[in-house]
Design a protein around this motif. Sequence first.
Motif, PDB file in Angstrom:
ATOM      1  N   TYR A  52       0.843  -1.218  -0.194  1.00 29.14           N
ATOM      2  CA  TYR A  52       0.091   0.155  -0.218  1.00 29.14           C
ATOM      3  C   TYR A  52       1.283   1.461   0.569  1.00 29.14           C
ATOM      4  O   TYR A  52       0.195   3.002  -0.670  1.00 29.14           O
ATOM      5  CB  TYR A  52      -0.704  -0.372   0.959  1.00 29.14           C
ATOM      6  CG  TYR A  52      -1.670  -0.952   0.867  1.00 29.14           C
ATOM      7  CD1 TYR A  52      -1.917  -2.448   1.820  1.00 29.14           C
ATOM      8  CD2 TYR A  52      -2.735  -1.064   0.595  1.00 29.14           C
ATOM      9  CE1 TYR A  52      -2.826  -3.137   1.432  1.00 29.14           C
ATOM     10  CE2 TYR A  52      -4.198  -1.909   0.468  1.00 29.14           C
ATOM     11  CZ  TYR A  52      -3.908  -3.129   1.262  1.00 29.14           C
ATOM     12  OH  TYR A  52      -4.965  -4.134   0.513  1.00 29.14           O
ATOM     13  N   ALA A  53       1.643   1.239   0.706  1.00 25.58           N
ATOM     14  CA  ALA A  53       2.838   2.510   0.583  1.00 25.58           C
ATOM     15  C   ALA A  53       3.948   2.295   0.183  1.00 25.58           C
ATOM     16  O   ALA A  53       4.586   1.713   0.091  1.00 25.58           O
ATOM     17  CB  ALA A  53       2.913   2.116   1.741  1.00 25.58           C
ATOM     18  N   ALA A  54       4.057   4.587  -0.739  1.00 26.58           N
ATOM     19  CA  ALA A  54       4.944   3.830  -1.445  1.00 26.58           C
ATOM     20  C   ALA A  54       5.328   5.643  -2.235  1.00 26.58           C
ATOM     21  O   ALA A  54       6.002   5.974  -2.955  1.00 26.58           O
ATOM     22  CB  ALA A  54       4.833   3.474  -3.014  1.00 26.58           C
ATOM     23  N   GLY A  55       4.976   6.524  -1.026  1.00 29.70           N
ATOM     24  CA  GLY A  55       4.699   7.944  -0.939  1.00 29.70           C
ATOM     25  C   GLY A  55       5.536   8.377  -0.756  1.00 29.70           C
ATOM     26  O   GLY A  55       6.107   9.468  -0.025  1.00 29.70           O
ATOM     27  N   SER A  56       6.918   7.947   0.114  1.00 29.90           N
ATOM     28  CA  SER A  56       7.846   8.310   0.685  1.00 29.90           C
ATOM     29  C   SER A  56       9.230   7.657   0.796  1.00 29.90           C
ATOM     30  O   SER A  56       8.875   6.313   0.281  1.00 29.90           O
ATOM     31  CB  SER A  56       8.332   9.161   2.161  1.00 29.90           C
ATOM     32  OG  SER A  56       7.804   7.580   3.422  1.00 29.90           O
ATOM     33  N   PRO A  57      10.511   8.484   0.994  1.00 31.84           N
ATOM     34  CA  PRO A  57      11.781   7.292   0.697  1.00 31.84           C
ATOM     35  C   PRO A  57      12.108   5.983   1.379  1.00 31.84           C
ATOM     36  O   PRO A  57      12.460   5.091   1.496  1.00 31.84           O
ATOM     37  CB  PRO A  57      12.612   7.799   0.850  1.00 31.84           C
ATOM     38  CG  PRO A  57      12.286   9.418  -0.273  1.00 31.84           C
ATOM     39  CD  PRO A  57      11.083   9.614   0.301  1.00 31.84           C
ATOM     40  N   SER A  58      11.367   6.342   2.453  1.00 33.80           N
ATOM     41  CA  SER A  58      11.891   5.279   4.069  1.00 33.80           C
ATOM     42  C   SER A  58      10.913   4.362   3.812  1.00 33.80           C
ATOM     43  O   SER A  58      11.280   3.073   4.174  1.00 33.80           O
ATOM     44  CB  SER A  58      11.293   5.557   4.962  1.00 33.80           C
ATOM     45  OG  SER A  58       9.531   5.863   4.914  1.00 33.80           O
ATOM     46  N   VAL A  59       9.819   3.939   2.424  1.00 30.20           N
ATOM     47  CA  VAL A  59       9.163   3.289   2.172  1.00 30.20           C
ATOM     48  C   VAL A  59       9.347   1.803   1.320  1.00 30.20           C
ATOM     49  O   VAL A  59       8.657   1.269   0.243  1.00 30.20           O
ATOM     50  CB  VAL A  59       7.674   3.374   2.464  1.00 30.20           C
ATOM     51  CG1 VAL A  59       7.749   3.441   4.336  1.00 30.20           C
ATOM     52  CG2 VAL A  59       6.986   4.433   1.571  1.00 30.20           C
ATOM     53  N   ILE A  60      10.300   2.597   0.340  1.00 28.80           N
ATOM     54  CA  ILE A  60      11.010   1.877  -1.409  1.00 28.80           C
ATOM     55  C   ILE A  60      11.546   1.324  -1.374  1.00 28.80           C
ATOM     56  O   ILE A  60      13.058   1.413   0.049  1.00 28.80           O
ATOM     57  CB  ILE A  60      11.433   3.730  -1.535  1.00 28.80           C
ATOM     58  CG1 ILE A  60      10.383   4.295  -2.652  1.00 28.80           C
ATOM     59  CG2 ILE A  60      11.822   2.861  -3.044  1.00 28.80           C
ATOM     60  CD1 ILE A  60       9.095   3.755  -3.103  1.00 28.80           C
TER      61      ILE A  60
END
Length: 124
Positions: A103-111
Amino acid sequence: QVQLVESGGGLVQAGGSLRLSCAASGRAFSSIAMAWFRQAPGKEREFVAAIDWSGFNKEYVDSVKGRFTISRDNAKNTVYLQMNSLKPEDAGVYYCAAGKTSYAAGSPSVIGSWGQGTQVTVSS
């Protein structure tokens, strides 16, 4: 780990359109969120758009809302970024990114994975 290869960048006049593509290989593409980021010279990499695993939930930075559309084709392991009404401030290197979760890909920390980037140049 997901391997990502972007294509579709180039030179376009202000007001024009480009479609970026990102081909993915590796672990299950259809189960992870995907995103596009961009980086202009001298600036930090910024979030542009994200899409969850299903393709139903999308997120955009305010500056591209109404002009850019993110989409995905899970059968082709590909994510797209349709960019319309391009402005000079949209120029930069565009990076495809694979999230660590569905679900999450909106910030570098979750990439979890980054592509090599594709250059977009917009002439005024």
